[in-house]
Design a protein around this motif. Structure first.
Motif, PDB file in Angstrom:
ATOM      1  N   THR A 120       0.951  -1.016  -0.041  1.00  0.00           N
ATOM      2  CA  THR A 120      -0.149   0.013  -0.032  1.00  0.00           C
ATOM      3  C   THR A 120       0.854   1.237   0.018  1.00  0.00           C
ATOM      4  N   ARG A 163     -12.933  -6.108 -11.754  1.00  0.00           N
ATOM      5  CA  ARG A 163     -12.896  -4.623 -11.929  1.00  0.00           C
ATOM      6  C   ARG A 163     -13.845  -3.844 -11.062  1.00  0.00           C
ATOM      7  N   ASP A 165     -15.575  -2.950  -7.156  1.00  0.00           N
ATOM      8  CA  ASP A 165     -14.826  -2.579  -6.110  1.00  0.00           C
ATOM      9  C   ASP A 165     -14.741  -3.731  -5.007  1.00  0.00           C
ATOM     10  N   THR A 167     -12.968  -4.685  -0.851  1.00  0.00           N
ATOM     11  CA  THR A 167     -12.715  -4.079   0.540  1.00  0.00           C
ATOM     12  C   THR A 167     -11.775  -4.834   1.141  1.00  0.00           C
ATOM     13  N   VAL A 179      -9.319   0.114   2.631  1.00  0.00           N
ATOM     14  CA  VAL A 179      -9.025   0.495   1.291  1.00  0.00           C
ATOM     15  C   VAL A 179     -10.136   0.043   0.540  1.00  0.00           C
ATOM     16  N   SER A 181     -11.161  -0.671  -3.603  1.00  0.00           N
ATOM     17  CA  SER A 181     -10.479  -0.574  -4.799  1.00  0.00           C
ATOM     18  C   SER A 181     -10.589  -1.707  -5.753  1.00  0.00           C
ATOM     19  N   PRO A 182     -10.745  -1.535  -7.044  1.00  0.00           N
ATOM     20  CA  PRO A 182     -10.860  -2.680  -7.953  1.00  0.00           C
ATOM     21  C   PRO A 182      -9.332  -3.417  -7.994  1.00  0.00           C
ATOM     22  N   PHE A 185      -7.692  -2.730 -12.886  1.00  0.00           N
ATOM     23  CA  PHE A 185      -8.556  -1.256 -13.191  1.00  0.00           C
ATOM     24  C   PHE A 185      -7.590  -0.538 -14.412  1.00  0.00           C
ATOM     25  N   GLN A 187      -6.012   2.731 -15.523  1.00  0.00           N
ATOM     26  CA  GLN A 187      -5.389   4.092 -14.927  1.00  0.00           C
ATOM     27  C   GLN A 187      -5.505   5.312 -15.704  1.00  0.00           C
ATOM     28  N   CYS A 194      -3.162  -2.145 -10.627  1.00  0.00           N
ATOM     29  CA  CYS A 194      -3.607  -3.410  -9.800  1.00  0.00           C
ATOM     30  C   CYS A 194      -3.673  -2.906  -8.153  1.00  0.00           C
ATOM     31  N   TYR A 195      -4.413  -3.576  -7.489  1.00  0.00           N
ATOM     32  CA  TYR A 195      -4.432  -3.599  -6.239  1.00  0.00           C
ATOM     33  C   TYR A 195      -4.862  -5.019  -5.541  1.00  0.00           C
ATOM     34  N   SER A 248       0.963  -0.204  -8.470  1.00  0.00           N
ATOM     35  CA  SER A 248      -0.105  -0.382  -9.284  1.00  0.00           C
ATOM     36  C   SER A 248       0.123  -0.970 -10.508  1.00  0.00           C
TER      37      SER A 248
END
Length: 278
Positions: A120, A163, A165, A167, A179, A181-182, A185, A187, A194-195, A248
């Motif tokens: 992160t 793609r 959301d 958690t 956080v 986030s997909p 995704f 940018q 990526c996450y 990312s």
């Protein structure tokens, strides 16, 4: 791979063109950089240009012989901070607020592989102080673009879920505590981002809830793709090597290793860096 644009790479493609992601620092430049003076600034500019281009292409940059691994750790850190000046700012990497850590085997945990994930922070910075004695403990890398492209051609339903959301409850850790986030995704610059932290995101789902079954299945498909032979790239860092990963753009992990106690034990210096423009 000569153009500075994002590519959809796999292990074979990186192996064919190491110059796209790896630079060997000449010994004279290594010594000049360690002086952190005006002459060192010229070498730093060269390093910055290579890092920017490599990250744009593949999401990470590797510099061999970046530092003398026999130098005192404080000297290595000083050189590293000198180079990172202009790239980003060092940020805490854990709940205790540590700005740097030396990763090493803890009670045999090196024998367990670390799955692909993203930290992160903007950039994960690693300097190998000592590789594992038995030649194990590869750093594993996988490109977000390649994973996205494979899923787009093979399983668009799973890609659609990834793609959406997700958690991540990171209570007690460094950075944002929650956080959303997909996992994959697009940018703003058009690159695939990526996450992903598999254990953290799975903890937010209930395996006994039928509503979560498709999402858990999507994570299983993602893990299968990431661990598919040839998708990821195994990098063995030598003592003195530098690796900078854009979280990312590329996921990372580690293969298992059996360590040897004492001076030959595996040691990796780790910093978290956020881009100054963030």
């Amino acid at each position: 791979m000569s153009n500075s644009v994002e590519i959809s790479w796999d292990a074979a493609r990186l192996a064919r063109d190491p110059a796209a992601w790896s630079l060997r620092l000449p010994e004279d430049d290594q010594h000049t950089l360690a002086a952190t003076d005006d002459d060192a600034g010229k070498v730093r500019a060269t390093v910055h240009a290579f890092v920017d281009a490599a990250i744009e292409r593949v999401g990470f940059a590797h510099i061999a012989d970046f530092v003398d691994p026999a130098a005192p750790e404080d000297d290595i850190v000083r050189t590293l901070l000198f180079v990172l000046d202009g790239i980003g700012v060092v940020v805490p990497q854990n709940g205790a607020g540590d700005l740097r850590q030396v990763l090493r085997d803890r009670d045999g945990d090196g024998a367990t592989a670390l799955g692909f994930h993203c930290d992160t922070c903007d950039l994960l910075v690693l300097v190998c102080l000592q590789p594992a004695a038995a030649g194990q403990g590869f750093t594993r890398l996988a490109g977000a673009r390649r994973v996205n492209d494979l899923l787009e051609s093979e399983d668009r339903e799973t890609l659609s879920l990834l793609r959406g959301d997700w958690t991540y409850d990171r209570t007690g850790r460094a950075g944002p505590q929650v956080v959303v986030s997909p996992i994959l995704f697009t940018q703003p610059d058009g690159t695939i981002g990526c996450y992903y932290q598999t254990r953290t995101v799975r903890a937010s789902l209930n395996p006994d809830d039928p509503a979560d079954a498709p999402r858990l299945a999507a994570l299983d498909v993602l893990d299968e793709v990431l661990h598919r032979p040839g998708v990821g790239f195994d990098l063995m860092m030598a003592a003195g090597d530098l690796l900078i990963i854009r979280n990312s753009r590329a996921l990372h992990g580690r293969s298992p290793y059996l360590d040897q106690p004492g001076p030959k034990a595996r040691r990796i210096l780790r910093l978290w860096v956020d881009k100054e423009t963030r």
